[in-house]
Design a protein around this motif. Structure first.
Motif, short mmCIF file in Angstrom:
data_model
loop_
_atom_site.label_atom_id
_atom_site.label_comp_id
_atom_site.label_asym_id
_atom_site.label_seq_id
_atom_site.Cartn_x
_atom_site.Cartn_y
_atom_site.Cartn_z
N PRO A 182 -4.97 0.70 3.56
CA PRO A 182 -5.33 1.01 4.94
C PRO A 182 -6.05 -0.11 5.67
O PRO A 182 -6.30 -0.01 6.87
CB PRO A 182 -6.29 2.19 4.75
CG PRO A 182 -6.97 1.91 3.46
CD PRO A 182 -5.95 1.26 2.60
N ILE A 183 -6.43 -1.22 4.99
CA ILE A 183 -7.20 -2.26 5.68
C ILE A 183 -6.57 -3.63 5.46
O ILE A 183 -7.25 -4.62 5.26
CB ILE A 183 -8.68 -2.26 5.22
CG1 ILE A 183 -8.77 -2.27 3.69
CG2 ILE A 183 -9.44 -1.10 5.81
CD1 ILE A 183 -10.20 -2.38 3.16
N ASN A 184 -5.23 -3.67 5.52
CA ASN A 184 -4.51 -4.94 5.45
C ASN A 184 -4.85 -5.72 4.19
O ASN A 184 -5.14 -6.91 4.22
CB ASN A 184 -4.81 -5.78 6.68
CG ASN A 184 -3.60 -6.57 7.13
OD1 ASN A 184 -2.48 -6.19 6.85
ND2 ASN A 184 -3.83 -7.67 7.81
N VAL B 299 -2.18 0.06 19.50
CA VAL B 299 -2.83 -0.55 18.34
C VAL B 299 -2.97 0.50 17.26
O VAL B 299 -3.59 1.54 17.48
CB VAL B 299 -4.21 -1.13 18.70
CG1 VAL B 299 -4.86 -1.75 17.47
CG2 VAL B 299 -4.08 -2.17 19.81
N ASP B 300 -2.37 0.20 16.11
CA ASP B 300 -2.40 1.13 14.98
C ASP B 300 -3.09 0.44 13.81
O ASP B 300 -2.48 -0.33 13.06
CB ASP B 300 -0.98 1.53 14.59
CG ASP B 300 -0.96 2.58 13.48
OD1 ASP B 300 -2.05 3.06 13.10
OD2 ASP B 300 0.14 2.91 13.00
N ILE B 301 -4.39 0.68 13.65
CA ILE B 301 -5.15 0.10 12.55
C ILE B 301 -5.03 1.03 11.35
O ILE B 301 -5.45 2.18 11.42
CB ILE B 301 -6.64 -0.08 12.93
CG1 ILE B 301 -6.75 -0.98 14.16
CG2 ILE B 301 -7.44 -0.65 11.77
CD1 ILE B 301 -8.16 -1.13 14.69
N PRO B 302 -4.44 0.55 10.26
CA PRO B 302 -4.17 1.44 9.12
C PRO B 302 -5.42 1.75 8.31
O PRO B 302 -5.57 1.32 7.17
CB PRO B 302 -3.16 0.62 8.30
CG PRO B 302 -3.49 -0.80 8.60
CD PRO B 302 -3.94 -0.82 10.02
N PHE B 303 -6.32 2.48 8.93
CA PHE B 303 -7.56 2.88 8.25
C PHE B 303 -7.77 4.38 8.47
O PHE B 303 -7.62 4.87 9.59
CB PHE B 303 -8.75 2.10 8.82
CG PHE B 303 -9.99 2.22 7.97
CD1 PHE B 303 -10.17 1.39 6.88
CD2 PHE B 303 -10.96 3.16 8.27
CE1 PHE B 303 -11.30 1.49 6.10
CE2 PHE B 303 -12.09 3.28 7.50
CZ PHE B 303 -12.27 2.44 6.40
N PRO B 304 -8.09 5.10 7.39
CA PRO B 304 -8.22 6.56 7.52
C PRO B 304 -9.20 6.97 8.62
O PRO B 304 -10.31 6.44 8.70
CB PRO B 304 -8.73 6.99 6.14
CG PRO B 304 -8.27 5.91 5.22
CD PRO B 304 -8.31 4.64 6.02
N GLY B 305 -8.78 7.89 9.46
CA GLY B 305 -9.66 8.42 10.49
C GLY B 305 -9.58 7.72 11.83
O GLY B 305 -10.09 8.23 12.83
#
Length: 508
Positions: free
Chosen positions: A481-483, A42-48
Motif C-alpha cells: 500500500p505504500i509503494n 490521486v490514488d495513494i495505495p494506503f489503507p483508509g
C-alpha cells in the motif's frame, strides 16, 4: 488544446489526468496560451485513504514581444526566477486577470480558515513537534545531528547573501555533548564574474569530518539511521584549518576548480554506544588516521549535462533522463612542494549516466576508478562503503552487510535497468500484462588494493577486495500500500559478508 496520455505515460498514483490550454491572438499575428489547466485523480495505495481529485489552473497574461535582451541571458538556466519575484504589493495581483474560485474551492477555504483559527489538541501539537524534530535531524545537519563520535550535536547555522546574490556567507557553531568539544565552520563564496562564471571561496573549520566515500554522497546525513539502529557507513576524524577555492565555468556544462587545503588532522574515538532500538552490537569502532599537517592542492573538472534553474539567486540542478555527470580530480601534496607531513598524489574519475534504452526502460550506470602514488594516509583511502541508509539504494552494493572496503587503488561499476511495467505489458498475456508492479535488474563489481602499503596496528580493520567483489539481483517495485520496493541480491564472489540479501525500500 486538450490532451491526455496512453499506457506508455506513467504517473505514480495519478489517474485520469487531462491537460488543456486556451489560446488567444495578440498583435494580430501571435497565438499564445492564456490559460492552462491540469486535472487528475490521486490514488495513494494506503489503507483508509480515499481517492481525491485536484485541479491546477493558471492564467497567463501581459505578453511582450520582440524584446532585446543582453547576449547570454537565456544560455545558462532553463528557468530563472527573479530575486524580486514575490516583492509585489497584493493590489497588483487584483489588477491582473484572475480565475474565479469554484464553489468547491470557496467551501474549502472557509473550512481551512475555521480549522486554522481553532485550538489545536495537545496530541496534535506533540505529533507536529515530533515530525519537526525528525525533519531537522534529517535535513538540518548544522542544527542537530548524531553519530558515534560526537554523540548528539546541537548548534546553529546561518547563511546570508547580498542583494545581487554574488556574495554568500555561511556561519556555523555548535557543541558535541558526548565528544565534549565546540565545533565551528565559517566561510564565504563570491562570484566576481558572470560570463564566464567565476567564483572564489574561503572557509575555516574546526570540526569532525568524515573520510571520502564512493557510494554515499559527501553531504549525506546519517543521523536517523545512526541514532535509531547504529547504522553509519562513515569513519570520522577531527580537522582544523582552512581552504581556499576558485571555480570557473568556461562552458555551460563544464566547471573547473582549483583548491588549496591547509589542515591539522587528528584521530578521534567513539564517545557513545547509544541507539533507540538498543541493538546488542556496539557501534562500529571509529578507526584511527595518521595524525599530521596536510597541505595539498586539488584540481577538479566536472561535466554535467543536466539542466539548471535559478530560483531567486539559488542555483539548482534538475535530474533528467538522459543525463550524464563526469568528474575527474587530482590531489597533490609533498614536502618538496610545501612543508607538511604527507607525500602522495591521488587521482580519480567518476561517471554517472542515465538514459532510455531501446524503448525498454531506463538504464543507470555508476562508474568509478581511483589510484594514488606515494604513501596514502587512511583518511584519503578510496572507500567502497555500504550505503547511505539501512534501506537499499540503487547505486549501492547490497550484500556488504556493514562492511567497508578500502584501498590505495579502487575500481567500481554498478548498473541497473528499470523496465517499469513494460516486461509484463509486452507479454500480451492475460493477467500478466496487467500486473501493476515494476521490474528492475541490477548488478555490480568492485576491486580495491593497497599496493603493498604497510598498515599500522590501528588500521588492522581494513578490508580490501584483491579479487573482484560481485553481486547480481532484481527489484520488484510499486507494491501497495505504500509503494514498496523489494530487493533480492546474490553475492557472486566469496567474501565473508552476505551470500544473499533481501531488502525493503520505498519508491518515493
Amino acid at each position: 488544446v486538450e490532451v491526455s496520455g496512453n499506457d506508455a505515460l506513467e504517473f505514480e498514483m495519478i489517474k485520469d489526468y487531462m491537460y488543456s490550454q486556451r489560446y488567444a491572438e495578440f498583435e494580430g499575428k501571435y497565438w499564445m496560451p492564456i490559460e492552462e489547466r491540469f486535472t487528475a485523480n490521486v490514488d495513494i495505495p494506503f489503507p483508509g485513504l480515499p481517492i481525491f481529485d485536484f485541479e491546477y489552473v493558471a492564467a497567463i497574461y501581459d505578453y511582450r514581444f520582440e524584446i532585446d535582451h543582453p547576449s547570454g541571458t537565456f544560455d545558462e538556466f532553463i528557468i530563472e526566477v527573479a530575486e524580486t519575484a514575490d516583492d509585489i504589493d497584493s493590489a497588483a495581483w487584483f489588477d491582473a486577470p484572475t480565475i474565479p474560485l469554484s464553489p468547491k474551492e470557496i467551501s474549502a477555504y472557509i473550512y481551512i480558515d475555521s480549522v486554522g483559527n481553532a485550538p489545536k489538541p495537545v496530541l496534535k501539537k506533540l505529533l507536529h513537534a515530533g515530525l519537526g524534530l525528525v525533519f531537522i535531524a534529517s535535513t538540518r545537519h548544522d542544527i542537530f545531528h548524531f553519530n558515534r563520535v560526537e554523540g548528539p550535536y546541537l548548534g546553529l547555522g546561518l547563511g546570508f547573501k547580498d542583494k545581487s546574490g554574488a556574495l554568500k556567507v555561511h556561519l556555523k557553531s555548535g557543541w558535541a555533548f558526548k565528544g565534549e568539544y565546540w565545533q565551528h565552520r565559517y566561510g564565504f563564496d563570491y562570484k566576481f564574474l558572470k560570463q564566464p562564471e567565476m567564483k572564489f571561496g574561503f572557509e575555516y573549520h574546526d570540526e569532525i569530518v568524515h573520510r571520502p566515500t564512493i557510494v554515499s554522497p559527501y553531504d549525506h546525513n546519517p543521523t536517523l539511521a545512526s541514532i535509531v539502529y547504529k547504522y553509519d557507513p562513515f569513519d570520522y576524524y577531527l580537522e582544523k584549518g582552512f581552504r581556499a577555492k576558485l571555480w570557473l565555468r568556461p562552458l555551460r556544462k563544464i566547471r573547473v576548480g582549483l583548491e588549496y587545503q591547509d589542515y591539522d588532522q587528528y584521530s578521534v574515538r567513539n564517545s557513545t554506544d547509544y541507539s533507540i532500538w538498543g541493538r546488542k552490537e556496539s557501534h562500529r569502532e571509529n578507526p584511527a588516521i595518521i595524525d599530521g599537517k596536510l597541505r595539498s592542492v586539488t584540481g577538479k573538472i566536472v561535466w554535467d549535462s543536466r539542466p539548471r534553474i535559478k530560483n531567486k539567486g539559488d542555483e539548482l540542478t534538475i535530474n533528467s533522463v538522459p543525463g550524464t555527470i563526469i568528474t575527474a580530480a587530482m590531489e597533490y601534496t609533498s614536502p618538496d612542494f610545501i612543508d607538511n607531513d604527507f607525500d602522495f598524489r591521488r587521482y580519480y574519475l567518476s561517471i554517472e549516466r542515465h538514459q532510455r534504452t531501446l524503448g525498454l526502460g531506463i538504464t543507470s550506470l555508476w562508474l568509478f576508478g581511483g589510484m594514488a602514488n606515494g604513501t596514502l594516509p587512511p583518511q584519503r583511502y578510496f572507500t567502497i562503503d555500504y550505503g547511505t541508509e539501512g534501506l537499499p539504494s540503487d547505486q549501492g552494493f547490497k550484500t556488504l552487510d556493514e562492511s567497508n572496503f578500502h584501498g590505495k587503488r579502487a575500481a567500481s561499476i554498478y548498473i541497473e535497468h528499470d523496465f517499469g511495467k513494460l516486461v509484463f505489458r509486452k507479454t500480451g498475456l492475460p493477467l500478466i500484462k496487467d500486473i501493476p508492479f515494476s521490474l528492475s535488474l541490477y548488478g555490480g563489481i568492485f576491486w580495491t588494493d593497497l599496493e603493498n602499503q604497510t598498515l599500522s596496528p590501528d588500521n588492522s580493520y581494513i578490508r580490501i577486495a584483491e579479487k573482484p567483489y560481485r553481486e547480481l539481483g532484481f527489484k520488484i517495485g510499486r507494491i501497495p500500500p505504500i509503494n514498496l520496493e523489494l530487493f533480492f541480491t546474490w553475492q557472486l564472489s566469496d567474501y565473508n559478508t552476505e551470500k544473499f540479501s533481501f531488502g525493503i525500500g520505498f519508491g518515493f
